[in-house]
Write a protein that holds these residues in place. Sequence first.
Motif, short mmCIF file in Angstrom:
data_model
loop_
_atom_site.label_atom_id
_atom_site.label_comp_id
_atom_site.label_asym_id
_atom_site.label_seq_id
_atom_site.Cartn_x
_atom_site.Cartn_y
_atom_site.Cartn_z
N LEU A 94 0.83 -1.20 0.00
CA LEU A 94 0.00 0.00 0.00
C LEU A 94 0.87 1.25 0.00
O LEU A 94 0.64 2.18 -0.78
CB LEU A 94 -0.93 0.00 1.22
N ILE B 185 0.90 3.97 -3.07
CA ILE B 185 0.60 5.39 -2.89
C ILE B 185 1.73 6.25 -3.46
O ILE B 185 1.48 7.22 -4.19
CB ILE B 185 0.34 5.71 -1.41
N MET C 35 -8.00 3.17 -1.39
CA MET C 35 -6.68 2.53 -1.40
C MET C 35 -6.53 1.61 -0.19
O MET C 35 -6.02 0.49 -0.32
CB MET C 35 -5.57 3.59 -1.41
#
Length: 110
Positions: free
Chosen positions: A63, A67, A84
């Motif tokens: 993650l 990002i 997300m």
Amino acid sequence: MNGDGPSAAEADPKMPSEHLPLRPLWLCRACGQPWPCGRAKLALLASYQDSRLNLLLYLSGCLHEAIDDLHRLNPRTTGDVRDMFDRFLGWPARHRSRPAATEPQIPEET
């Protein structure tokens, strides 16, 4: 996270090789769906069946990298934070493994 060395997804020996993320877009290399795709999720659950914590740590690293990658591509369309989070960490929390079948406890007679 800074681009040096392999990503979390590439470095994990448990990750199914046919459903790796295509970086920096974070789409599945095999099916083109947002990664982790359905098959990657199933493979990850199977690979990490004995350690949900390790699965969550692995996906947390992915993650973070996603990002960073998506922000570098287009800072205005990185995506909604909630989306997300759900994409990478929400689905394992919703998936509950079935508890192992246990034999009923019979109280001891005294």
